[in-house]
Design a protein around this motif. Structure first.
Motif, PDB file in Angstrom:
ATOM      1  N   ILE A 192       0.798  -1.235   0.000  1.00 16.44           N
ATOM      2  CA  ILE A 192       0.000   0.000   0.000  1.00 16.44           C
ATOM      3  C   ILE A 192       0.821   1.271   0.000  1.00 16.44           C
ATOM      4  N   SER A 193       2.135   1.183  -0.059  1.00 17.68           N
ATOM      5  CA  SER A 193       2.940   2.401  -0.013  1.00 17.68           C
ATOM      6  C   SER A 193       4.343   2.127  -0.554  1.00 17.68           C
ATOM      7  N   PRO A 194       4.981   3.122  -1.209  1.00 14.72           N
ATOM      8  CA  PRO A 194       6.341   2.948  -1.726  1.00 14.72           C
ATOM      9  C   PRO A 194       7.394   3.126  -0.637  1.00 14.72           C
ATOM     10  N   ILE A 195       7.217   2.420   0.482  1.00 11.85           N
ATOM     11  CA  ILE A 195       8.176   2.515   1.568  1.00 11.85           C
ATOM     12  C   ILE A 195       9.491   1.851   1.178  1.00 11.85           C
ATOM     13  N   ARG A 196      10.511   2.135   1.952  1.00 18.07           N
ATOM     14  CA  ARG A 196      11.819   1.520   1.736  1.00 18.07           C
ATOM     15  C   ARG A 196      11.984   0.409   2.766  1.00 18.07           C
ATOM     16  N   GLY A 197      11.943  -0.845   2.306  1.00 14.27           N
ATOM     17  CA  GLY A 197      12.003  -1.973   3.222  1.00 14.27           C
ATOM     18  C   GLY A 197      13.361  -2.117   3.880  1.00 14.27           C
ATOM     19  N   TYR A 198      13.352  -2.719   5.067  1.00 12.38           N
ATOM     20  CA  TYR A 198      14.612  -2.993   5.752  1.00 12.38           C
ATOM     21  C   TYR A 198      14.456  -4.152   6.721  1.00 12.38           C
ATOM     22  N   VAL A 199      15.584  -4.723   7.128  1.00  7.60           N
ATOM     23  CA  VAL A 199      15.659  -5.742   8.168  1.00  7.60           C
ATOM     24  C   VAL A 199      16.595  -5.218   9.243  1.00  7.60           C
ATOM     25  N   THR A 200      16.212  -5.429  10.519  1.00 12.02           N
ATOM     26  CA  THR A 200      16.989  -4.904  11.636  1.00 12.02           C
ATOM     27  C   THR A 200      17.440  -6.029  12.543  1.00 12.02           C
ATOM     28  N   ALA A 201      18.661  -5.893  13.071  1.00 15.44           N
ATOM     29  CA  ALA A 201      19.193  -6.825  14.062  1.00 15.44           C
ATOM     30  C   ALA A 201      19.335  -6.098  15.391  1.00 15.44           C
ATOM     31  N   TYR A 202      18.830  -6.745  16.458  1.00 11.31           N
ATOM     32  CA  TYR A 202      18.938  -6.202  17.812  1.00 11.31           C
ATOM     33  C   TYR A 202      19.652  -7.216  18.702  1.00 11.31           C
ATOM     34  N   GLY A 238      14.842   5.630 -14.364  1.00 14.77           N
ATOM     35  CA  GLY A 238      13.839   6.668 -14.570  1.00 14.77           C
ATOM     36  C   GLY A 238      13.576   7.450 -13.288  1.00 14.77           C
ATOM     37  N   ASP A 239      12.496   8.192 -13.289  1.00 15.30           N
ATOM     38  CA  ASP A 239      12.125   9.029 -12.147  1.00 15.30           C
ATOM     39  C   ASP A 239      11.339   8.183 -11.143  1.00 15.30           C
ATOM     40  N   TRP A 240      12.063   7.377 -10.377  1.00 18.26           N
ATOM     41  CA  TRP A 240      11.415   6.406  -9.499  1.00 18.26           C
ATOM     42  C   TRP A 240      11.394   6.804  -8.035  1.00 18.26           C
ATOM     43  N   PHE A 241      12.383   7.561  -7.571  1.00 20.25           N
ATOM     44  CA  PHE A 241      12.543   7.775  -6.135  1.00 20.25           C
ATOM     45  C   PHE A 241      11.359   8.551  -5.551  1.00 20.25           C
ATOM     46  N   GLY A 242      10.805   7.995  -4.486  1.00 20.53           N
ATOM     47  CA  GLY A 242       9.626   8.585  -3.855  1.00 20.53           C
ATOM     48  C   GLY A 242       8.327   8.107  -4.455  1.00 20.53           C
ATOM     49  N   LYS A 243       8.404   7.449  -5.632  1.00 21.38           N
ATOM     50  CA  LYS A 243       7.209   6.933  -6.302  1.00 21.38           C
ATOM     51  C   LYS A 243       7.168   5.410  -6.288  1.00 21.38           C
ATOM     52  N   GLY A 244       8.336   4.800  -6.208  1.00 20.03           N
ATOM     53  CA  GLY A 244       8.424   3.351  -6.188  1.00 20.03           C
ATOM     54  C   GLY A 244       9.280   2.885  -5.031  1.00 20.03           C
ATOM     55  N   GLY A 245       9.033   1.667  -4.594  1.00 23.48           N
ATOM     56  CA  GLY A 245       9.808   1.119  -3.484  1.00 23.48           C
ATOM     57  C   GLY A 245       9.316  -0.263  -3.127  1.00 23.48           C
ATOM     58  N   GLY A 246       9.307  -0.554  -1.842  1.00 23.42           N
ATOM     59  CA  GLY A 246       8.843  -1.860  -1.366  1.00 23.42           C
ATOM     60  C   GLY A 246       9.982  -2.672  -0.787  1.00 23.42           C
TER      61      GLY A 246
END
Length: 704
Positions: A192-202, A238-246
């Motif tokens: 539902i959103s072009p967020i920037r995915g990540y994995v975190t270690a604690y 192309g012009d992807w930043f802020g419009k695409g992600g996941g």
């Protein structure tokens, strides 16, 4: 998730290896010769395999219920863990309980209060899929973005970290893993959103953040931060930043202590439509990829992408099983992966080198995986841009979902819970709006297609890619799998049967009838010299919503008992008598549906994500009440108070203040229509006639 006793060098290999295998069980045995099950898949190899043999083909006929515990209504499709004689269970919205593993005595409860803290349906709609244990700590990740360490002896919170803020379009519902003292956790939200995915270690003992790995690139105007960024950037164009992600990694992680590698399973892109996400094309790394990182630093080591330029919700977030097997007479350290796309992959886990891939379900998006390049050979016309809707197999639900496969070092077989689910997909009509119109597609995710809405348990030899056996299962939502050294494969079914099969042949050798669906993955452990098998009952999570139509012939009612069931040889417990509640829609005399208004209500129900919990076509799947049978749909004020104002938030129903009064009333109208259709549908299902198929789904622009 690994016990206090378990250290990186203290591995115990499973006995009685098959002739075609070497060292297949030596990825960390989960402690004390397999006595404990402290990880989602028992250990870092994620084999979902127990080396215990007390419960076996020879003794399974004596397997009886040892103890049970009744849980509250809500999400219970989760995997328990066990360590040091204690069983830990998560249910509902992060309610955690500890039991004496052999007696079922309740030791403590911990409520993470997710229902009070969560601000949106995104944070409350899935529930937790599992938890973890390490060195006297129980670890849970809540859907609203917290990671919590709990004292395993007292149930008191020791530490808490926040992965993401409440106002972010993210959620976290997968089971955390703990590998060598590091909590590994990702998140969701890329549908539902072009967020920037990540994995975190604690750090498992203190909660201190150790590293974070981003799965899609950041701002291209800034210098690359690391090697991973350098690898990813050229594949987004192309012009992807802020419009695409996941690239959200919300479920699958594995660990090889010898190689010191952690493997991350990465999800889909947003929007699905790649022309909108990355208008210049490109593979869009690391979407739909397996990424190996250094366990200590999180630094990139290698990757393999299962769906380059993915555009079908093609994810690689299904389990990644590590095993040492012989292929063509040579020992190989492999990673075995059966993602949504319908191919079973075998990779060299040291380097990411492609070894083999073959179809394990119906696949129309690709002809094959090229042996030289490891890339898919896509079928002509499978890219939907500029076309009308077309048939796609597997659909976005996938050929294999998050419910885990299992691997037996004794048989050399991987046991995969398989779905045969087709979809209709196509470009987004101009001007379309709705909950997920940003996906850029029109989608009937659960289309009425011949051969669809079926499920199987398939046993496949990853060394040869040959199928050993296949068993068709009831419904469309196959349960998670447990394999044991006792030559057994355990799996729950949507019809309420918990079964054990002969691992070599697939023949059912034992079953236990519960009062509820059983789809959660079972575990096995040993306490005081006695082996136990534990599973949770109840439907929910993904199968409780968007797959509900395929399970319509079976009772998955929210009101059915949700229990912890523990079995042992010569167990002495029994379940109390349960009277199945009747299915009676509320009387609505004089109501005469209008097709146009009903369709508008169906669109509102779908595009506002009501179906995630309450089911496709409003057919309840067990995750939440089946609204076709709710008297509340006859009362406009009560319905508005619940849906819009959050009157039942304490029970887990979040408010939807973004809905207009007209939209709320439209949804209520649709539910009244569906209630009127119930008697004929139930009669058809009971008779087993063709009319038993659920009514055809309306295409939802940008949604499902």
């Amino acid at each position: 998730m690994i016990g206090t006793f378990w250290k990186r060098a203290a591995w115990i290999c499973a006995p009685a290896l098959a002739a075609t295998l070497v060292l297949a069980g030596c990825q960390g045995a989960g402690g004390k010769g397999g006595d404990d099950w402290p990880n989602f898949g028992r250990d870092g190899a994620e084999q979902h395999y127990s080396p215990l043999t007390q419960i076996s083909l020879k003794t399974v006929d004596k397997l009886k219920l040892a103890w049970h515990y009744d849980l509250e209504p809500g999400f219970t499709v989760s995997a328990p863990v066990e360590a040091d004689g204690k069983l830990f269970v998560t249910s509902g919205h992060s309610m955690i309980r500890a039991f004496e593993a052999d007696t079922g005595k309740l030791l403590w409860e911990f409520d993470a209060k997710t229902r009070e803290i969560a601000q949106s349906s995104l944070h409350m709609s899935w529930g937790n899929k599992g938890l973890a244990y390490w060195n006297g700590r129980v670890i849970i990740a809540t859907t609203d973005g917290r990671v919590i360490g709990i004292d395993a002896n007292t149930g008191k919170q020791v530490w808490e970290q926040r992965q993401f803020e409440l106002n972010e379009i993210r959620n976290s519902n997968g089971a955390p893993r703990v590998f060598d003292g590091k909590v590994i956790i990702g998140h969701g939200g890329a549908d539902i959103s072009p967020i920037r995915g990540y994995v975190t270690a604690y750090d498992a003992m203190t909660g201190k953040q150790l590293w974070r790995f981003y799965t899609v690139p950041g701002d291209p105007s800034k210098p690359a931060a690391n090697k991973a960024e350098e690898v990813m950037r050229p594949t987004w164009k192309g012009d992807w930043f802020g419009k695409g992600g996941g690239g959200t990694a919300w479920n699958a992680f594995s660990y090889d202590p010898e190689l010191n590698l952690i493997y991350l399973g990465v999800g889909n892109g947003f929007p699905y439509n790649q022309q909108l996400r990355s208008p210049g094309g490109g593979d869009n790394l690391f979407l739909a990829s397996i990424v190996a990182v250094n366990a200590d630093t999180g630094d990139y080591v290698w990757h393999y992408q299962v769906c380059p330029a993915e555009q079908w919700d093609c994810t690689a977030v299904m389990d990644m099983t590590l095993a040492d097997i012989k292929i063509d007479g040579k020992p190989r350290k492999v990673l075995i992966h059966a993602p949504k796309n319908g191919f079973l992959y075998v990779l060299d886990r040291r380097t990411g080198q492609f070894i083999s891939a073959e179809k394990f379900a119906k696949v129309t998006w690709a002809e094959r995986i090229d042996q030289k390049t490891g890339r898919p050979v896509e079928n002509p016309g499978i890219r939907y841009q500029g076309k009308g809707m077309f048939e796609l197999w597997p659909g976005p639900q996938g050929a294999h979902s998050w419910l885990p496969q299992a691997f037996s070092p004794k048989t050399g077989l991987v046991y995969i819970p398989v779905m045969e689910m087709g979809a209709m997909i196509g470009p987004l009509p101009p001007g379309a709006t709705g909950f997920s119109a940003g996906m850029g597609v029109t989608l009937i995710g659960d289309a009425d297609l011949p051969g669809s809405r079926k499920s199987f348990l398939k046993a496949i030899d990853p060394a040869t890619q040959k199928q050993a056996w296949s068993a068709e299962l009831p419904g469309a939502w196959p349960g998670g799998v447990l394999a044991t050294a006792g030559d057994l494969v355990f799996q729950g079914q949507i019809d309420g049967q918990f079964v054990a099969r002969d691992a070599e042949t697939g023949k059912v050798v034992w079953s236990f009838k519960t009062d509820s669906p059983v789809v959660a993955p079972p575990i096995s452990y040993r306490v005081k010299g006695k082996q136990y098998v534990t599973v949770l009952t109840g439907s929910g999570s993904q199968g409780g919503g968007i797959l509900a139509t395929g399970n319509a012939a079976y009772r998955t009612d929210y009101r059915l008992p949700r229990r912890v069931l523990t079995f042992a040889i010569d167990g002495k417990d029994s379940l109390p008598k349960f009277d199945m509640p009747p299915l009676e829609p509320p009387a609505d005399p004089g109501f005469k549906p209008e097709p146009a208004k009903a369709m508008a209500g169906a669109m509102a129900f779908g595009t506002n994500a009501c179906l995630v919990c309450h089911g496709m076509n409003a057919i309840g799947g067990g995750a939440a009440p089946d609204l076709r049978f709710s008297p509340v749909i006859l009362d406009p004020e009560a319905f508005r108070a619940i849906v819009k104002d959050g009157a039942l938030k304490p029970a887990g129903m979040p408010p939807s203040p973004q809905l207009s009064d007209a939209q709320v009333e439209s949804i209520r109208y649709y539910l009244r229509v569906r209630a009127q259709q119930v008697p004929a549908e139930l009669a058809a299902l009971k008779a087993g006639t063709p009319a038993a198929s659920p009514p055809k789904s309306a295409p939802l622009p940008g949604g499902m």
